[in-house]
Design an enzyme around this catalytic site. Structure first.
Site: not given
Length: 190
Positions: A101, A129
């Protein structure tokens, strides 16, 4: 071809694409927002002298769950595994691409280091991750929007989609942040 919001809704309505739990308000113009689950895998820095992708290292990470209503704090320079709240199921002619995002990237949070691709046929929670490249700790709240899943239509269905016996799909059906299984198909050259 990247799917639009109309195409994404049509795939859900046809029952070909699965995100569970599903929330229609998470559909964006060309992606679906995914949320953060409440489980994290932290690295045990004192158990091994180094990480060897050719070796099984079961104690390399530990599963951590923040207390209910509390965030997980990711400190500067730290790397942990997280997972999407949603279980994702792709048909054999759609692939996924997980992107971060923008608003979180501007705070220094990287959602995936390298593995942002989801093969057609995959079913499970997507392992994240997570890295903090900022110089301040970042709080990660279970349930927060953590990334966006873009969907791409293949030119034809995959002959051997992820999950088929020919592929060796070691992460099929994964729940929560799943540690590396690189040792299962590691090849050393002579």
């Amino acid at each position: 071809m990247l799917l639009s919001d109309r195409d994404i809704r049509a795939e859900f309505q046809a029952g070909r694409l699965g995100l569970d739990p599903f929330d229609d308000s998470l559909i964006q113009p060309s992606s679906v927002d995914v949320r953060l689950d409440n489980l994290f895998r932290v690295f045990n820095n004192t158990r091994y002298t180094h990480i060897d992708p050719a070796q099984r290292q079961d104690d390399l990470t530990s599963l951590v769950e923040p207390k209910e209503g509390e965030p997980f704090v990711l400190h500067p320079g730290e790397f942990v595994l997280g997972a999407t709240l949603e279980r994702c199921t792709l048909p054999d002619d759609l692939a996924g691409r997980l992107e971060g995002k923008s608003s979180l990237g501007r705070l220094g949070l990287l959602t995936h280091s390298t593995a942002g691709f989801i093969d057609p046929g995959f079913s499970g929670h997507i392992t994240l991750e997570l890295s903090n490249v900022a110089n301040l700790p970042i709080t990660l709240w279970p349930g927060m929007k953590i990334g966006q899943l873009c969907l791409l239509r293949l030119t034809s269905p995959a002959q051997h989609p992820y999950g088929s016996s020919q592929v060796g799909s070691k992460y099929q059906g994964q729940r929560g942040p799943t540690p590396s299984k690189s040792y299962q198909n590691f090849v050393k050259s002579n």
